[in-house]
Design an enzyme around this catalytic site. Sequence first.
Site, PDB file in Angstrom:
ATOM      1  N   LYS A 161      52.977  -3.349 -41.916  1.00  0.00           N
ATOM      2  CA  LYS A 161      52.778  -4.701 -42.460  1.00  0.00           C
ATOM      3  C   LYS A 161      51.469  -5.305 -41.962  1.00  0.00           C
ATOM      4  O   LYS A 161      50.707  -5.888 -42.731  1.00  0.00           O
ATOM      5  CB  LYS A 161      53.956  -5.592 -42.039  1.00  0.00           C
ATOM      6  CG  LYS A 161      53.695  -7.069 -42.172  1.00  0.00           C
ATOM      7  CD  LYS A 161      54.833  -7.892 -41.628  1.00  0.00           C
ATOM      8  CE  LYS A 161      54.742  -8.311 -40.186  1.00  0.00           C
ATOM      9  NZ  LYS A 161      53.845  -9.432 -39.878  1.00  0.00           N
ATOM     10  N   ASN A 162      51.192  -5.151 -40.667  1.00  0.00           N
ATOM     11  CA  ASN A 162      50.012  -5.805 -40.101  1.00  0.00           C
ATOM     12  C   ASN A 162      48.700  -5.122 -40.479  1.00  0.00           C
ATOM     13  O   ASN A 162      47.623  -5.661 -40.205  1.00  0.00           O
ATOM     14  CB  ASN A 162      50.138  -5.939 -38.582  1.00  0.00           C
ATOM     15  CG  ASN A 162      51.112  -7.041 -38.194  1.00  0.00           C
ATOM     16  OD1 ASN A 162      51.610  -7.767 -39.052  1.00  0.00           O
ATOM     17  ND2 ASN A 162      51.391  -7.156 -36.902  1.00  0.00           N
TER      18      ASN A 162
ATOM     19  N   CYS B 279      53.918 -22.409 -34.160  1.00  0.00           N
ATOM     20  CA  CYS B 279      55.097 -21.657 -34.536  1.00  0.00           C
ATOM     21  C   CYS B 279      55.895 -21.306 -33.305  1.00  0.00           C
ATOM     22  O   CYS B 279      55.503 -21.598 -32.188  1.00  0.00           O
ATOM     23  CB  CYS B 279      54.745 -20.428 -35.354  1.00  0.00           C
ATOM     24  SG  CYS B 279      54.359 -19.003 -34.382  1.00  0.00           S
TER      25      CYS B 279
ATOM     26  N   ARG C 111      49.084 -20.645 -31.142  1.00  0.00           N
ATOM     27  CA  ARG C 111      48.356 -19.752 -32.041  1.00  0.00           C
ATOM     28  C   ARG C 111      47.186 -20.407 -32.774  1.00  0.00           C
ATOM     29  O   ARG C 111      47.187 -20.544 -33.995  1.00  0.00           O
ATOM     30  CB  ARG C 111      49.325 -19.101 -33.017  1.00  0.00           C
ATOM     31  CG  ARG C 111      50.501 -18.544 -32.303  1.00  0.00           C
ATOM     32  CD  ARG C 111      51.285 -17.610 -33.129  1.00  0.00           C
ATOM     33  NE  ARG C 111      50.621 -16.344 -33.319  1.00  0.00           N
ATOM     34  CZ  ARG C 111      51.125 -15.360 -34.029  1.00  0.00           C
ATOM     35  NH1 ARG C 111      52.260 -15.522 -34.638  1.00  0.00           N
ATOM     36  NH2 ARG C 111      50.484 -14.230 -34.147  1.00  0.00           N
TER      37      ARG C 111
ATOM     38  N   ASP D  82      54.474  -7.145 -29.565  1.00  0.00           N
ATOM     39  CA  ASP D  82      55.438  -7.051 -30.666  1.00  0.00           C
ATOM     40  C   ASP D  82      56.600  -6.107 -30.357  1.00  0.00           C
ATOM     41  O   ASP D  82      57.514  -5.977 -31.174  1.00  0.00           O
ATOM     42  CB  ASP D  82      54.734  -6.600 -31.966  1.00  0.00           C
ATOM     43  CG  ASP D  82      53.948  -7.729 -32.609  1.00  0.00           C
ATOM     44  OD1 ASP D  82      54.048  -8.873 -32.139  1.00  0.00           O
ATOM     45  OD2 ASP D  82      53.233  -7.458 -33.602  1.00  0.00           O
TER      46      ASP D  82
ATOM     47  N   ARG E 227      60.927 -10.572 -43.024  1.00  0.00           N
ATOM     48  CA  ARG E 227      59.475 -10.765 -43.152  1.00  0.00           C
ATOM     49  C   ARG E 227      58.725  -9.487 -42.814  1.00  0.00           C
ATOM     50  O   ARG E 227      57.611  -9.277 -43.298  1.00  0.00           O
ATOM     51  CB  ARG E 227      59.009 -11.887 -42.207  1.00  0.00           C
ATOM     52  CG  ARG E 227      59.494 -13.244 -42.651  1.00  0.00           C
ATOM     53  CD  ARG E 227      58.747 -14.344 -41.917  1.00  0.00           C
ATOM     54  NE  ARG E 227      57.380 -13.946 -41.753  1.00  0.00           N
ATOM     55  CZ  ARG E 227      56.719 -13.953 -40.609  1.00  0.00           C
ATOM     56  NH1 ARG E 227      57.289 -14.385 -39.521  1.00  0.00           N
ATOM     57  NH2 ARG E 227      55.473 -13.564 -40.560  1.00  0.00           N
TER      58      ARG E 227
HETATM   59  C1  UD1 Z   1      48.455 -10.266 -34.491  1.00  0.00           C
HETATM   60  C2  UD1 Z   1      49.686  -9.686 -35.143  1.00  0.00           C
HETATM   61  C3  UD1 Z   1      50.924 -10.044 -34.337  1.00  0.00           C
HETATM   62  C4  UD1 Z   1      50.737  -9.631 -32.882  1.00  0.00           C
HETATM   63  C5  UD1 Z   1      49.424 -10.156 -32.314  1.00  0.00           C
HETATM   64  C6  UD1 Z   1      49.119  -9.614 -30.927  1.00  0.00           C
HETATM   65  C7  UD1 Z   1      49.102  -9.665 -37.495  1.00  0.00           C
HETATM   66  C8  UD1 Z   1      49.327 -10.234 -38.844  1.00  0.00           C
HETATM   67  N1  UD1 Z   1      49.788 -10.234 -36.486  1.00  0.00           N
HETATM   68  O1  UD1 Z   1      48.613 -11.683 -34.486  1.00  0.00           O
HETATM   69  O2  UD1 Z   1      52.035  -9.383 -34.909  1.00  0.00           O
HETATM   70  O3  UD1 Z   1      51.805 -10.161 -32.111  1.00  0.00           O
HETATM   71  O4  UD1 Z   1      48.323  -9.782 -33.161  1.00  0.00           O
HETATM   72  O5  UD1 Z   1      49.109  -8.233 -30.934  1.00  0.00           O
HETATM   73  O6  UD1 Z   1      48.365  -8.717 -37.322  1.00  0.00           O
HETATM   74  N2  UD1 Z   1      43.927 -16.811 -29.970  1.00  0.00           N
HETATM   75  C9  UD1 Z   1      43.123 -17.886 -29.697  1.00  0.00           C
HETATM   76  N3  UD1 Z   1      42.234 -18.283 -30.668  1.00  0.00           N
HETATM   77  C10 UD1 Z   1      42.124 -17.654 -31.872  1.00  0.00           C
HETATM   78  C11 UD1 Z   1      42.951 -16.548 -32.131  1.00  0.00           C
HETATM   79  C12 UD1 Z   1      43.846 -16.136 -31.151  1.00  0.00           C
HETATM   80  O7  UD1 Z   1      43.198 -18.470 -28.625  1.00  0.00           O
HETATM   81  O8  UD1 Z   1      41.302 -18.073 -32.694  1.00  0.00           O
HETATM   82  C13 UD1 Z   1      44.891 -16.352 -28.935  1.00  0.00           C
HETATM   83  C14 UD1 Z   1      46.358 -16.442 -29.376  1.00  0.00           C
HETATM   84  O9  UD1 Z   1      46.893 -17.738 -29.188  1.00  0.00           O
HETATM   85  C15 UD1 Z   1      47.019 -15.405 -28.515  1.00  0.00           C
HETATM   86  C16 UD1 Z   1      45.927 -14.321 -28.388  1.00  0.00           C
HETATM   87  O10 UD1 Z   1      44.700 -14.973 -28.713  1.00  0.00           O
HETATM   88  O11 UD1 Z   1      47.294 -15.922 -27.243  1.00  0.00           O
HETATM   89  C17 UD1 Z   1      46.103 -13.132 -29.276  1.00  0.00           C
HETATM   90  O12 UD1 Z   1      46.345 -13.571 -30.596  1.00  0.00           O
HETATM   91  P1  UD1 Z   1      45.910 -12.710 -31.856  1.00  0.00           P
HETATM   92  O13 UD1 Z   1      45.545 -11.332 -31.444  1.00  0.00           O
HETATM   93  O14 UD1 Z   1      44.924 -13.497 -32.647  1.00  0.00           O
HETATM   94  O15 UD1 Z   1      47.285 -12.649 -32.676  1.00  0.00           O
HETATM   95  P2  UD1 Z   1      47.351 -12.622 -34.233  1.00  0.00           P
HETATM   96  O16 UD1 Z   1      46.137 -11.947 -34.754  1.00  0.00           O
HETATM   97  O17 UD1 Z   1      47.721 -13.966 -34.745  1.00  0.00           O
END
Ligand code: UD1
Length: 438
Positions: A22-23, A120, A125, A313, A405
Amino acid sequence: MDKFVVRGGNPLLGTIKVSGAKNSALPCMAAAILTEDELILENIPQVQDIETERKLLSSMGAEVELGYGRAQHRTHIKCSLLSDPIAKYEIVKTMRASSLVLGPLIARTGMARVAMPGGCAIGGRPIDLHIRGLEAMGATITQDHGYLEARSPNHGNGRLRGAHILFDKITVTGTEDLLMAAVLAEGETVFENCAREPEVTDLAALLAAMGARIEGAGTSTIRVQGVERLHGARYRINPDRIEAGTFLIAGAITGGDLNVDGCEPKHLGAVISKLEQCGVKIDVSESSVRVRSGGELKASNISTEEYPGFPTDMQAQFMALATQTEGTTIVTENIFENRFMHVQELNRMGANISVSGRTATVTGRTRLQSAAVMCSDLRASASLVLAALVADGETILDRVYHLDRGYENFEDKLRGVGAQIRRMGEVFSKNRRATDPR
Ligand code: UD1
């Protein structure tokens, strides 16, 4: 709202098949925005998030066909015209990964309007790193009425320009979003401290097939030479490593003998080595992993990290296993704050888990009992199913839309290897609205 009814006690035996990731599928579908030509993606999982992404792209004017079964889980996407480059709140609020369209939209149309994702269940996030990266490439970003509007520079040829971007923090969708912006930017973009997750590599391979020039995907430094246009491509999505890892734990926790087939074992390194430390027997072949456990399991601590570390995850699912291992397990969650929503429900089933900040202490082994429990997010739902598979009696899990989901035919797949699990309530509808924005 659908529920699962699970009767515990059966060891899982046989072969279980893994679906597409999915990701990976989500950013790859968003990559269709980058070209007027048709993109064909295969091995798309039949899960609610993919349906949400289909709706999102269609709402912008894309033609999206999605076929399952004999159509081999394939999607054809054509974004010849993007009449409405807006990601509306009604769609974004149900799936946070919708912010993945920001980079490709601005790169292709020079303008993007994307609803800000709300908070969420598993933490704030933010998307500040996506925004900062686009600004470094020359975009102007404003916010109004809960929307974020990005515009490419209005001088020169209007394209984004290459930049040197150092991520303060490793972000998976942030790396993917900015990679999609950079492939059509003018000149070279160098990203440092990138996510190295296999899903980033999957996206980069698709972009390369579309004509992008990318080096270093899968490492922490990625270099992109921008091109003027990308073309269509046909691409097969990698297997889902998180679904595979969930099945490995299902085999281990039930004391079964399960062959998890159609997976990519090299993406499962941290999970496999942790299971081995717990005393689970693992046999790895080219595209399958067999898990066996008969004897007593030992506790082993985990600490979530970015890939190739132990995935966040898989934390909730591993915690279900930790309730069945002898000794104390310390689980440290380093990626997301507030990702212990499953603890309360596991404790209601008889687990002994205490939480302090980012650390959970699981004292095992405890005998789990059936209860009525509530799913709070995607992976927490999987954790509760795993616990229910070994609990005495019949567990009822509410709000399984969270699980729908991201897991394809979860209950059918588990039933096929001997689990007693059935769905109650309305039949899974592809159009049903999910409310957990992960
Ligand atoms: C993706 C995955 C999710 C997984 C996560 C971590 C998808 C669709 N989702 O989520 O299943 O749990 O990676 O492996 O691929 N952060 C910031 N600023 C930003 C972006 C992120 O501070 O602009 C922080 C987040 O709050 C978190 C960390 O960085 O603490 C990692 O988040 P991130 O890798 O971005 O997670 P997702 O990409 O949302």
